[in-house]
Write a protein that holds these residues in place. Structure first.
Motif, PDB file in Angstrom:
ATOM      1  N   TYR A  39       0.857  -1.172   0.000  1.00 26.84           N
ATOM      2  CA  TYR A  39       0.000   0.000   0.000  1.00 26.84           C
ATOM      3  C   TYR A  39       0.900   1.231   0.000  1.00 26.84           C
ATOM      4  CZ  TYR A  39      -3.932  -3.007   1.284  1.00 26.84           C
ATOM      5  OH  TYR A  39      -4.913  -3.973   1.286  1.00 26.84           O
ATOM      6  N   ARG A  40       0.318   2.369  -0.287  1.00 24.28           N
ATOM      7  CA  ARG A  40       1.086   3.614  -0.222  1.00 24.28           C
ATOM      8  C   ARG A  40       0.219   4.745   0.297  1.00 24.28           C
ATOM      9  NH1 ARG A  40       1.988   4.754  -6.733  1.00 24.28           N
ATOM     10  NH2 ARG A  40      -0.178   5.352  -7.217  1.00 24.28           N
ATOM     11  N   GLN A  41       0.906   5.727   0.856  1.00 24.87           N
ATOM     12  CA  GLN A  41       0.207   6.907   1.372  1.00 24.87           C
ATOM     13  C   GLN A  41       1.015   8.146   1.050  1.00 24.87           C
ATOM     14  OE1 GLN A  41      -0.764   6.713   5.542  1.00 24.87           O
ATOM     15  NE2 GLN A  41      -2.356   8.259   5.322  1.00 24.87           N
ATOM     16  N   ALA A  42       0.429   9.004   0.255  1.00 28.08           N
ATOM     17  CA  ALA A  42       1.035  10.285  -0.075  1.00 28.08           C
ATOM     18  C   ALA A  42       0.553  11.331   0.921  1.00 28.08           C
ATOM     19  CB  ALA A  42       0.672  10.691  -1.498  1.00 28.08           C
ATOM     20  N   PRO A  43       1.307  12.411   1.117  1.00 30.57           N
ATOM     21  CA  PRO A  43       0.897  13.452   2.065  1.00 30.57           C
ATOM     22  C   PRO A  43      -0.498  13.970   1.753  1.00 30.57           C
ATOM     23  CG  PRO A  43       3.144  13.802   1.372  1.00 30.57           C
ATOM     24  CD  PRO A  43       2.622  12.691   0.517  1.00 30.57           C
ATOM     25  N   GLY A  44      -1.342  13.995   2.791  1.00 36.41           N
ATOM     26  CA  GLY A  44      -2.693  14.501   2.634  1.00 36.41           C
ATOM     27  C   GLY A  44      -3.676  13.516   2.049  1.00 36.41           C
ATOM     28  N   ASN A  45      -3.188  12.325   1.717  1.00 37.86           N
ATOM     29  CA  ASN A  45      -4.061  11.317   1.114  1.00 37.86           C
ATOM     30  C   ASN A  45      -4.241  10.124   2.055  1.00 37.86           C
ATOM     31  OD1 ASN A  45      -4.049  12.939  -1.110  1.00 37.86           O
ATOM     32  ND2 ASN A  45      -2.920  11.521  -2.433  1.00 37.86           N
ATOM     33  N   GLN A  46      -5.297   9.354   1.774  1.00 38.03           N
ATOM     34  CA  GLN A  46      -5.482   8.118   2.521  1.00 38.03           C
ATOM     35  C   GLN A  46      -4.552   7.028   1.983  1.00 38.03           C
ATOM     36  OE1 GLN A  46      -9.690   7.180   2.260  1.00 38.03           O
ATOM     37  NE2 GLN A  46     -10.133   8.384   4.086  1.00 38.03           N
ATOM     38  N   ARG A  47      -4.302   6.059   2.818  1.00 34.07           N
ATOM     39  CA  ARG A  47      -3.514   4.915   2.379  1.00 34.07           C
ATOM     40  C   ARG A  47      -4.313   4.151   1.320  1.00 34.07           C
ATOM     41  NH1 ARG A  47      -0.445   1.447   6.913  1.00 34.07           N
ATOM     42  NH2 ARG A  47       0.064   3.613   7.437  1.00 34.07           N
ATOM     43  N   GLU A  48      -3.626   3.758   0.246  1.00 30.07           N
ATOM     44  CA  GLU A  48      -4.309   3.084  -0.846  1.00 30.07           C
ATOM     45  C   GLU A  48      -3.569   1.822  -1.262  1.00 30.07           C
ATOM     46  OE1 GLU A  48      -4.383   5.860  -4.109  1.00 30.07           O
ATOM     47  OE2 GLU A  48      -2.237   5.689  -4.489  1.00 30.07           O
ATOM     48  N   VAL A  94       4.886   7.186   0.915  1.00 32.69           N
ATOM     49  CA  VAL A  94       5.452   6.167   1.792  1.00 32.69           C
ATOM     50  C   VAL A  94       4.774   4.841   1.438  1.00 32.69           C
ATOM     51  CG1 VAL A  94       5.791   5.381   4.149  1.00 32.69           C
ATOM     52  CG2 VAL A  94       5.878   7.832   3.626  1.00 32.69           C
ATOM     53  N   TYR A  95       5.573   3.843   1.170  1.00 34.27           N
ATOM     54  CA  TYR A  95       5.064   2.532   0.779  1.00 34.27           C
ATOM     55  C   TYR A  95       5.134   1.582   1.968  1.00 34.27           C
ATOM     56  CZ  TYR A  95       4.818   3.876  -4.102  1.00 34.27           C
ATOM     57  OH  TYR A  95       4.482   4.491  -5.286  1.00 34.27           O
ATOM     58  N   TYR A  96       4.013   0.895   2.192  1.00 30.38           N
ATOM     59  CA  TYR A  96       3.892   0.002   3.345  1.00 30.38           C
ATOM     60  C   TYR A  96       3.647  -1.437   2.875  1.00 30.38           C
ATOM     61  CZ  TYR A  96       3.180   4.251   6.097  1.00 30.38           C
ATOM     62  OH  TYR A  96       3.336   5.464   6.694  1.00 30.38           O
ATOM     63  N   CYS A  97       4.366  -2.326   3.450  1.00 36.02           N
ATOM     64  CA  CYS A  97       4.128  -3.747   3.248  1.00 36.02           C
ATOM     65  C   CYS A  97       2.989  -4.188   4.176  1.00 36.02           C
ATOM     66  CB  CYS A  97       5.416  -4.498   3.579  1.00 36.02           C
ATOM     67  SG  CYS A  97       5.276  -6.288   3.594  1.00 36.02           S
TER      68      CYS A  97
END
Length: 119
Positions: A39-48, A94-97
């Motif tokens: 998943y990833r989360q950019a500033p101001g955005n929800q995790r997608e 930011v990329y999340y496993c």
């Protein structure tokens, strides 16, 4: 206790590539039965969701990365990878496993790794 360790983020220019890695560890856990993804989360955005391998080999992938990103896993190493090619500025996040097993209601997250695409 499940531990996820991510690596591979960094700063690249548009059009370049990065490969993210995530390795899971926990005593007595068979991660081959778990869904694994990114998943990833950019500033101001929800995790997608970026890409997810469910039930071993069923792929869920975000439309915006089709043809550019490839997810793979190595069950012998309890690892999942994200090969990212032709990176765009809008891939910056930011990329999340994530490792999960819905049947027993568990879901684990990595610490996140920053990917920045900028000229």
């Amino acid at each position: 206790q499940v531990k996820l360790v991510e690596s591979g983020g960094g700063l690249v220019q548009p059009g370049e590539s990065l490969r993210l890695s995530c390795t899971a560890s926990a005593s007595g856990v068979d991660f081959s039965t778990y869904d694994m993804g990114w998943y990833r989360q950019a500033p101001g955005n929800q995790r997608e969701l970026v890409a997810l391998l469910k039930d071993g080999d069923k792929l869920n992938i975000q439309d915006s990365v089709v043809g550019r990103f490839t997810i793979s896993r190595d069950n012998a190493k309890n690892s999942v990878y994200l090969q990212m090619n032709s990176l765009k500025v809008e891939d910056t996040a930011v990329y999340y496993c994530n490792v999960r097993r819905l049947s027993i209601n568990v879901s684990y997250w990595g610490q996140g790794t920053q990917v920045t695409v900028s000229s």
